[in-house]
Design a protein around this motif. Structure first.
Motif, PDB file in Angstrom:
ATOM      1  N   GLY A  13       0.842  -1.204   0.000  1.00  0.00           N
ATOM      2  CA  GLY A  13       0.000   0.000   0.000  1.00  0.00           C
ATOM      3  C   GLY A  13       0.867   1.241   0.000  1.00  0.00           C
ATOM      4  N   GLY A  14       0.344   2.325   0.532  1.00  0.00           N
ATOM      5  CA  GLY A  14       1.108   3.576   0.563  1.00  0.00           C
ATOM      6  C   GLY A  14       2.285   3.454   1.519  1.00  0.00           C
ATOM      7  N   ARG A  75       0.935  -1.615  -5.555  1.00  0.00           N
ATOM      8  CA  ARG A  75      -0.474  -2.030  -5.512  1.00  0.00           C
ATOM      9  C   ARG A  75      -0.571  -3.229  -6.449  1.00  0.00           C
ATOM     10  NH1 ARG A  75      -2.372   2.164  -1.821  1.00  0.00           N
ATOM     11  NH2 ARG A  75      -1.247   4.010  -2.424  1.00  0.00           N
ATOM     12  N   SER A  76      -1.399  -4.192  -6.130  1.00  0.00           N
ATOM     13  CA  SER A  76      -1.518  -5.375  -6.984  1.00  0.00           C
ATOM     14  C   SER A  76      -2.975  -5.690  -7.279  1.00  0.00           C
ATOM     15  CB  SER A  76      -0.851  -6.575  -6.295  1.00  0.00           C
ATOM     16  OG  SER A  76      -1.156  -7.759  -6.987  1.00  0.00           O
ATOM     17  N   ARG A  80      -6.098  -9.268  -5.856  1.00  0.00           N
ATOM     18  CA  ARG A  80      -7.520  -9.157  -5.510  1.00  0.00           C
ATOM     19  C   ARG A  80      -8.313 -10.359  -6.017  1.00  0.00           C
ATOM     20  NH1 ARG A  80      -8.982  -3.893  -3.920  1.00  0.00           N
ATOM     21  NH2 ARG A  80      -7.259  -2.419  -4.145  1.00  0.00           N
ATOM     22  N   GLY A 105      -1.696  -0.841   5.315  1.00  0.00           N
ATOM     23  CA  GLY A 105      -2.957  -0.247   5.773  1.00  0.00           C
ATOM     24  C   GLY A 105      -4.140  -1.169   5.542  1.00  0.00           C
ATOM     25  N   GLY A 107      -6.226  -1.857   3.058  1.00  0.00           N
ATOM     26  CA  GLY A 107      -6.261  -2.754   1.897  1.00  0.00           C
ATOM     27  C   GLY A 107      -5.308  -3.928   2.075  1.00  0.00           C
ATOM     28  N   THR A 108      -4.139  -3.643   2.602  1.00  0.00           N
ATOM     29  CA  THR A 108      -3.138  -4.684   2.849  1.00  0.00           C
ATOM     30  C   THR A 108      -3.715  -5.759   3.772  1.00  0.00           C
ATOM     31  OG1 THR A 108      -1.384  -3.067   2.600  1.00  0.00           O
ATOM     32  CG2 THR A 108      -0.832  -5.062   3.845  1.00  0.00           C
ATOM     33  N   LYS A 114      -7.633 -12.598   3.535  1.00  0.00           N
ATOM     34  CA  LYS A 114      -8.060 -13.562   2.510  1.00  0.00           C
ATOM     35  C   LYS A 114      -7.004 -14.652   2.328  1.00  0.00           C
ATOM     36  CE  LYS A 114     -11.275 -10.738  -0.043  1.00  0.00           C
ATOM     37  NZ  LYS A 114     -11.520  -9.838  -1.146  1.00  0.00           N
TER      38      LYS A 114
HETATM   39  P1  ATP Z   1      -2.824   2.994   2.500  1.00  0.00           P
HETATM   40  O1  ATP Z   1      -3.862   3.104   3.577  1.00  0.00           O
HETATM   41  O2  ATP Z   1      -1.576   3.686   2.877  1.00  0.00           O
HETATM   42  O3  ATP Z   1      -3.332   3.355   1.126  1.00  0.00           O
HETATM   43  P2  ATP Z   1      -3.368   0.216   2.013  1.00  0.00           P
HETATM   44  O4  ATP Z   1      -2.763  -1.017   2.560  1.00  0.00           O
HETATM   45  O5  ATP Z   1      -4.793   0.491   2.401  1.00  0.00           O
HETATM   46  O6  ATP Z   1      -2.424   1.428   2.403  1.00  0.00           O
HETATM   47  P3  ATP Z   1      -4.219  -0.414  -0.700  1.00  0.00           P
HETATM   48  O7  ATP Z   1      -3.678   0.039  -2.002  1.00  0.00           O
HETATM   49  O8  ATP Z   1      -5.644  -0.160  -0.396  1.00  0.00           O
HETATM   50  O9  ATP Z   1      -3.252   0.205   0.405  1.00  0.00           O
HETATM   51  O10 ATP Z   1      -4.002  -1.993  -0.589  1.00  0.00           O
HETATM   52  C1  ATP Z   1      -2.743  -2.578  -0.871  1.00  0.00           C
HETATM   53  C2  ATP Z   1      -2.928  -3.849  -1.683  1.00  0.00           C
HETATM   54  O11 ATP Z   1      -3.705  -4.792  -0.912  1.00  0.00           O
HETATM   55  C3  ATP Z   1      -3.739  -3.683  -2.974  1.00  0.00           C
HETATM   56  O12 ATP Z   1      -2.941  -3.236  -4.050  1.00  0.00           O
HETATM   57  C4  ATP Z   1      -4.230  -5.111  -3.208  1.00  0.00           C
HETATM   58  O13 ATP Z   1      -3.229  -5.904  -3.818  1.00  0.00           O
HETATM   59  C5  ATP Z   1      -4.461  -5.624  -1.784  1.00  0.00           C
HETATM   60  N1  ATP Z   1      -5.898  -5.527  -1.458  1.00  0.00           N
HETATM   61  C6  ATP Z   1      -6.594  -4.429  -1.124  1.00  0.00           C
HETATM   62  N2  ATP Z   1      -7.900  -4.707  -0.922  1.00  0.00           N
HETATM   63  C7  ATP Z   1      -8.038  -6.037  -1.166  1.00  0.00           C
HETATM   64  C8  ATP Z   1      -9.132  -6.950  -1.131  1.00  0.00           C
HETATM   65  N3  ATP Z   1     -10.360  -6.547  -0.817  1.00  0.00           N
HETATM   66  N4  ATP Z   1      -8.888  -8.248  -1.419  1.00  0.00           N
HETATM   67  C9  ATP Z   1      -7.644  -8.670  -1.732  1.00  0.00           C
HETATM   68  N5  ATP Z   1      -6.568  -7.863  -1.777  1.00  0.00           N
HETATM   69  C10 ATP Z   1      -6.740  -6.576  -1.503  1.00  0.00           C
END
Ligand code: ATP
Length: 327
Positions: A13-14, A75-76, A80, A105, A107-108, A114
């Motif tokens: 993530g970020g 980001r990937s 997902r 964060g 999303g991570t 999962k």
């Molecule tokens: P920040 O809060 O700093 O943005 P983050 O961890 O929330 O950090 P995201 O880009 O939202 O950053 O998530 C990081 C990665 O986690 C995504 O690129 C994706 O690969 C994975 N991810 C996010 N949401 C999901 C999901 N619902 N299911 C599976 N993988 C996910």
């Protein structure tokens, strides 16, 4: 206790200042517990591709004080999907990684849970994001550093704003949350703070600015979170420039942007990152999984990942009142 062999660690993530300090703590705690350690580069993207690197004590020397993340982040989209996660799990198995620490964060953690549910891989999350928007910890790694960067910039802007009696709109990070805006607004003495958690009406903003500027005839700083519904600093600037009442006001807007992500972590972030990194490894060794380590009221605490992204951490509304009274 189960006989674990190899721990994998990734940042995702970020990026946030302090991620490297956390990585250092994770690696050294794992080694102290006779685990081998693999660094997974570029978050889930690298996990799927098998972009792995062996980490020893020396690989994490001299990174405690640095911003960014030496493991890189990405980001990937592939992760997902179930197929993407299956490939990731296969890479982990092929490399005998049987424990995971995820630094990132919301999303991570959604991805981590999962992976845990579908492939039974024990994973513990560490909150690393400048936004501070995660339930289950009073502060996230990187937040204090980002906040201090924002305040330092506001101080500089105040100098020049004061010299010309200007109105400055300063946009800070926070797509969905106003933690940075609210606290740098207080720390930087902003006259008005606009955040996503509250309804912001343009008429109110205009009225407030006009009354502040006519009363004081000096500089005015409005701190606005990027996710505020009026469209951040640019959105407000457009609306003010279209309004005759503002034609005499010397108006500028500044977007602090990624300056808030970079730079050395503050002392507080370094200590938090080190504590949480150690705790994450110990939690895994104690048999915990699918949880996030956090610091709540000075105590280390584990929160199920489901709760972390299922609940929203609220800002302190008393602080909003404070900005109104002090401005
Ligand atoms: P920040 O809060 O700093 O943005 P983050 O961890 O929330 O950090 P995201 O880009 O939202 O950053 O998530 C990081 C990665 O986690 C995504 O690129 C994706 O690969 C994975 N991810 C996010 N949401 C999901 C999901 N619902 N299911 C599976 N993988 C996910």
């Amino acid at each position: 206790m189960q006989d674990f062999q190899r721990l994998g660690v990734y940042t995702s993530g970020g990026d946030a200042p302090g991620m490297n300090a956390c990585l250092r703590a994770v690696v050294r705690t794992a080694l102290a517990n006779d685990l081998d350690v693999t660094g997974i580069r570029r978050g889930y993207e690298g996990m799927i591709e098998g972009d792995f690197v062996e980490l020893d004590r020396r690989s994490v020397s001299n990174i405690l004080q640095t911003g960014g993340t030496v493991l890189k982040s990405a980001r990937s989209e592939a992760f997902r999907t179930e197929e993407g996660r299956r490939q990731a799990a296969e890479q982990l198995a092929n490399n005998r990684i049987d424990l995971l620490v995820a630094i990132g964060g919301d999303g991570t953690f959604r991805g981590a849970t999962k992976l845990h549910d579908e492939h039974e891989i024990p994973v513990v999350g560490v909150p690393g994001t400048i936004d501070n928007d995660l339930y289950g910890t009073d502060a996230t790694i990187g937040y204090d550093s980002a906040l201090n960067t924002a305040i330092e910039n506001i101080d500089r802007i105040r100098d020049t704003a004061d010299a010309h009696n200007r109105l400055f709109l300063v946009e800070v990070m926070g797509r969905d949350s106003g933690f940075i805006a609210l606290n740098c607004g207080i720390g930087g003495g902003a006259e008005l703070v606009l955040i996503p958690e509250t309804i912001t009406e343009m008429d109110m903003v205009k009225e407030r600015i006009l009354s502040l500027m006519s009363a004081q005839r000096r500089s005015t700083i409005v701190v606005v979170a990027e996710g505020d519904e009026l469209g951040g600093a640019r959105g407000i600037e457009r609306a003010l420039r279209d309004d005759q009442d503002f034609s005499d006001i010397d108006l500028r807007s500044t977007i602090l942007g990624h300056t808030q992500r970079g730079g050395a972590p503050t002392a507080s972030d370094r200590v938090l990152a080190s504590r949480l990194g150690l705790e994450a490894v110990e939690a895994l060794l104690d048999g915990h999984a699918d949880v996030m380590v956090g610091l709540v009221n000075k105590d280390l605490k584990l929160t199920p990942l489901q709760n972390v992204f299922g609940r929203r951490k609220s800002i302190d509304y008393d602080l909003l009142k404070l900005t109104q009274i002090l401005s």
